[in-house]
Write an enzyme that holds these catalytic residues in place. Sequence first.
Site, short mmCIF file in Angstrom:
data_model
loop_
_atom_site.label_atom_id
_atom_site.label_comp_id
_atom_site.label_asym_id
_atom_site.label_seq_id
_atom_site.Cartn_x
_atom_site.Cartn_y
_atom_site.Cartn_z
N LYS A 51 0.83 -1.20 0.00
CA LYS A 51 0.00 0.00 0.00
C LYS A 51 0.87 1.26 0.00
CE LYS A 51 -3.74 -2.51 2.20
NZ LYS A 51 -4.30 -3.03 3.46
N GLN A 95 -5.30 -2.10 9.59
CA GLN A 95 -4.95 -3.38 8.98
C GLN A 95 -5.40 -4.54 9.88
OE1 GLN A 95 -3.41 -3.81 5.86
NE2 GLN A 95 -4.01 -5.93 6.21
N ASP A 118 -11.87 1.56 3.67
CA ASP A 118 -12.14 0.13 3.51
C ASP A 118 -13.62 -0.13 3.22
OD1 ASP A 118 -10.04 -1.65 3.45
OD2 ASP A 118 -9.79 -1.70 5.62
#
Length: 281
Positions: A51, A95, A118
Amino acid sequence: MNINGKEISLKRKDELKIKINQLKEQGKRIPKLVVVLVGDNQASQTYVRNKEKACTYVGMLSEVIRLEASICEEELIDVIENLNKDENVDGILVQLPLPQHIHEEKILDLIDPAKDVDGFHPSNVAKLLLGQNGLVPCTPQGMMVLLDEINYDLTGKEVVVVGRSNIVGKPVALLCLHKNATVTIAHSRTANLKEVCQRADVLIAAIGQAKFFNHEYIKPGAVVLDVGMDRDENNKLCGDVDFDDVKDIASYITPVPGGVGPMTIAMLLENTLQAYQQREG
């Protein structure tokens, strides 16, 4: 025919790079993504590095907040709340997985929905259900882009999604419904699963079982999107679909690796830009 997710992902990132460069030329603030990484899970470390690299490639600002696995829940909550208040942060991603002593759902629900890149916050889930504009989970959105890239019209098509997770199965089913498909969500307890899959014009495999779907599950000419990230008997990365057994039956199929996976990060960056644009007006 293979659907080259790696190539399509690069194309989308190149388009993002142009948009970010335009912001720089205009002297505007640059979108920023912050990833919160708790502990030293090796897979998570790899995902986060990917990322970071993607943000650097498109010219987007990024920051990784690395925290010890022993951090208490209250301290992590403080980190999230500070990011929510930070006007220079457009996207927040925690995460997963988190250590067992921390409640994942509680932490994810604390993220400002406008920064929830997300797409997991209940507010964004509700918007997806209602067909409203919100931040959509990255992997499902990536699959929609792949279908667009092959000019596949879902109108009137039968889609079978095997997997009912909140991250992939349910949201991709809703996205397909919004595209006028007829959608069946199947799972481990579905009776006659093979027969259900054989009806699919589009089969979305998301159950986490290596090479589960062979040619017997596939309707000739179907499009097969494989979300699986598994290991085969030789510890080689593979998907939920037995690619070699299915590739000559399907009209289009995503390989693993190089299919759906690369799209997830591209969609994460697009969500960050979308969050930025909504906040900047």
